[in-house]
Design an enzyme around this catalytic site. Sequence first.
Site, PDB file in Angstrom:
ATOM      1  N   LYS A   1     -24.099  33.311  52.011  1.00 22.52           N
ATOM      2  CA  LYS A   1     -22.830  32.819  51.484  1.00 22.52           C
ATOM      3  C   LYS A   1     -22.898  32.747  49.966  1.00 22.52           C
ATOM      4  CE  LYS A   1     -21.686  30.133  55.611  1.00 22.52           C
ATOM      5  NZ  LYS A   1     -21.413  28.786  56.171  1.00 22.52           N
TER       6      LYS A   1
ATOM      7  N   ARG B   1     -27.349  35.496  59.785  1.00 21.58           N
ATOM      8  CA  ARG B   1     -25.969  35.396  60.260  1.00 21.58           C
ATOM      9  C   ARG B   1     -25.503  36.805  60.621  1.00 21.58           C
ATOM     10  NH1 ARG B   1     -26.294  32.400  55.396  1.00 21.58           N
ATOM     11  NH2 ARG B   1     -25.887  30.154  55.637  1.00 21.58           N
TER      12      ARG B   1
END
Length: 306
Positions: A179, A149
């Site tokens: 995350k 990401r």
Amino acid sequence: MAIQCSVAVATYLDHLRIERGLSANSISSYSRDLAKFQALLLEKSLDYSSMNETDISSVVGRLSADGLAPSSINRFLSSLKGFYKYAALEYQISNPMSDVAQFKIARKLPKALSVEEISRLIESANNPLEPSLLRDRAILEILYGTGARVAELVALDIHDISKDNFDGEEITIMKLRGKGSKERLVPIGKFALAALEDYLVRLRPALLAKNSQGERALFLNSRGTRLTRQSAWSTVLKAAESVGLQGRVSPHVFRHSYATHLLDGGADIRVVQELLGHASVTTTQIYTLVTIDKVRESYTLAHPRS
């Protein structure tokens, strides 16, 4: 009596930041949604501690009237669910979100680029007269070569790159922080590694000389400090524009393409799950729908009795 809403929200955000270890981007998203909620409470003269489902519906109705997309309203509701679950435990107030349903939204398949389009994007950052493109090419190669990401990419430090030995063969490993601050290790392919080494040897030392405080960061900007998410986005958009793919490309498209091309090439879905850092294989399975669509399209076009 419950404490003020602003205090409860601030305490909840601290809980997400300190106890749950959410990323700065996630905290910012929760903060925006809860600030919007507080503004609506003030506008409608509502008390957060005595809200019911009807009051929540009124708030949602206002968001819809303001033209907020269903996906954005769902995110807002998700933020409220988390906040009220916390507030109910901490301040013993009723939870009006227990039975509130979110909007049903048709699932959109991720938009992957073809291998040829990815190659064109990466090759666009190849000009010996522009040394800064050494960094840009490394960024594009890493995004596609690891499925990172953009937030994970700009958070990379020099020490997150290491070498390991696998069955007698030396491979380069990258540590990504996903995350919830979850870490995963992904291998770096030879093309991405070559681009990264070019950047590290031929450009990064000159950038670092401008600001020694950027010593830890892998990717530096022109001032010698850590590259921002916005700058990484700009790199991708510039590449897309240069090859006529503007409007179709974002950093996340590289991640979609990475997963889709791995599955197209026969990679096991559990392996792809680990590489992407998905908590559940269900999230990864959406990429199998992309490949099934390709099979169906090929069959329809090629088979005489399709």
